[in-house]
Every structure is written in C-alpha cells, then in structure tokens.
Design a protein around this motif. Sequence first.
Motif, PDB file in Angstrom:
ATOM      1  N   VAL A 191       5.888  -1.256  -7.366  1.00 45.03           N
ATOM      2  CA  VAL A 191       4.549  -0.666  -7.495  1.00 45.03           C
ATOM      3  C   VAL A 191       3.846  -1.188  -8.747  1.00 45.03           C
ATOM      4  O   VAL A 191       2.642  -1.470  -8.722  1.00 45.03           O
ATOM      5  CB  VAL A 191       4.632   0.884  -7.483  1.00 45.03           C
ATOM      6  N   THR A 242       0.787  -1.223   0.000  1.00 44.90           N
ATOM      7  CA  THR A 242       0.000   0.000   0.000  1.00 44.90           C
ATOM      8  C   THR A 242       0.828   1.286   0.000  1.00 44.90           C
ATOM      9  O   THR A 242       0.294   2.358  -0.264  1.00 44.90           O
ATOM     10  CB  THR A 242      -0.938   0.046   1.230  1.00 44.90           C
ATOM     11  N   ALA A 243       2.112   1.188   0.300  1.00 43.27           N
ATOM     12  CA  ALA A 243       2.946   2.387   0.377  1.00 43.27           C
ATOM     13  C   ALA A 243       3.126   3.015  -1.002  1.00 43.27           C
ATOM     14  O   ALA A 243       3.106   2.325  -2.020  1.00 43.27           O
ATOM     15  CB  ALA A 243       4.311   2.040   0.969  1.00 43.27           C
ATOM     16  N   SER A 244       3.341   4.311  -0.998  1.00 45.90           N
ATOM     17  CA  SER A 244       3.582   5.013  -2.261  1.00 45.90           C
ATOM     18  C   SER A 244       4.943   4.621  -2.822  1.00 45.90           C
ATOM     19  O   SER A 244       5.826   4.150  -2.086  1.00 45.90           O
ATOM     20  CB  SER A 244       3.536   6.523  -2.043  1.00 45.90           C
ATOM     21  N   GLU A 245       5.113   4.842  -4.084  1.00 44.54           N
ATOM     22  CA  GLU A 245       6.390   4.571  -4.735  1.00 44.54           C
ATOM     23  C   GLU A 245       7.501   5.380  -4.061  1.00 44.54           C
ATOM     24  O   GLU A 245       8.609   4.880  -3.840  1.00 44.54           O
ATOM     25  CB  GLU A 245       6.297   4.921  -6.224  1.00 44.54           C
ATOM     26  N   GLU A 246       7.196   6.620  -3.708  1.00 44.70           N
ATOM     27  CA  GLU A 246       8.185   7.474  -3.055  1.00 44.70           C
ATOM     28  C   GLU A 246       8.595   6.915  -1.691  1.00 44.70           C
ATOM     29  O   GLU A 246       9.779   6.899  -1.342  1.00 44.70           O
ATOM     30  CB  GLU A 246       7.633   8.890  -2.877  1.00 44.70           C
ATOM     31  N   THR A 247       7.624   6.438  -0.911  1.00 46.19           N
ATOM     32  CA  THR A 247       7.927   5.870   0.408  1.00 46.19           C
ATOM     33  C   THR A 247       8.787   4.622   0.278  1.00 46.19           C
ATOM     34  O   THR A 247       9.761   4.452   1.014  1.00 46.19           O
ATOM     35  CB  THR A 247       6.620   5.563   1.174  1.00 46.19           C
ATOM     36  N   LYS A 305       9.754   1.490  -8.426  1.00 44.44           N
ATOM     37  CA  LYS A 305       8.881   1.559  -9.598  1.00 44.44           C
ATOM     38  C   LYS A 305       8.431   0.152 -10.014  1.00 44.44           C
ATOM     39  O   LYS A 305       7.257  -0.088 -10.294  1.00 44.44           O
ATOM     40  CB  LYS A 305       9.599   2.250 -10.754  1.00 44.44           C
TER      41      LYS A 305
END
Length: 176
Positions: free
Chosen positions: A138, A106-111, A135
């Motif tokens: 995700v 569930t974490a963002s790509e940035e995280t 990348k």
Amino acid sequence: MEEFSDVGKYLRLPLHQIKVQESMDTSDVILIESIAEKLKQNQRNFLPIIVEEVDENEYKVLLNSHIFEAATTAKLDFVWCILADEQRRKQIEIESQQRFEVNMLTASEETISRMLQYIKKSHSGWRIEPEKVAKVIVANRNEKWKERKPFIPLTKLNCGIGKTKLGTLNKYFCIN
C-alpha cells in the motif's frame, strides 16, 4: 443488452470437434483414468467442459480439460459443454474458485493482508508476514505498476516477495 447467442448454454458436442490448447496443464494419468472409468459407466459427463467456439463446429477447451482428457480416454463420442468466450473465462475462473481477483492497486491494506494470509495458509513454503507485506504494498503501489510485468516491483521492496512467488500472486491478484 447482450446479443442473442449460445454463450452460456449447455451443448452436447462431438468430442472430435473439441481441441485442447497447447498451453493447458495435463492432469495426472491416474486421475484421468479414474474419471474415465466413471465416464465409461455413465456414458456422459456431469461436470461440463467449458469451451469457446473458434470456428464453425470447432471448439477449444477453456476449463475442465481434465474432463476432456478423461472423455478421450473413455472413448466417448459426445460430451456436455458450456459455451463461453474469453470475456467470460475470467468470471468462470472466479466462480469456480480457480482464480481470485483482488486488485492490488485499489484494495485496502486489510483486504491485501487477508488475501496474503489465505495464500500463506494454502501454499506451503510461503514464509511471509502478510500484514507487513500488505503495508509495504500500500505504501509503494502506484499506477506505473500497470506498465511493468505484473508484480515485478514487489521483488524490489524487500518484503519477502521474490520472483518465485510471482506466479502464485498472479492467481490471486490483478493490477488494473
């Protein structure tokens, strides 16, 4: 609301009532001896041992086993402990920075990228490109990852994560 219990309280426990789990890592002897010297001088530990009650007057070490080992070496009769349970163990590990918990599903790509940068900086030999790996994660993550051994799907994505890195990933990420 939580039932009243001793969970979270400081307890002064007899050393003989505490056992170490077989699976716990043992610390270097020189470190244990150094801590034991301080414990002999002060006759008490200031950093508590985190324990779980397994039976009446019987406890097992969840965290800070090195202090338990040193107290044993110093031949202390009692040690200061905090009573916890398995449910709170994860929280204690996170608060003490022994464990991170970024949910890879569930974490963002940035995280994910930032966590991978942290791992790369903290662990020599991690030659990955955090942005590229994040990348790929995700783009390929899915709910089926929960059914398999954690992080095994990453080894099939040609992103620089092989089986040797899975143990480290397990310390920083979760899949739930």
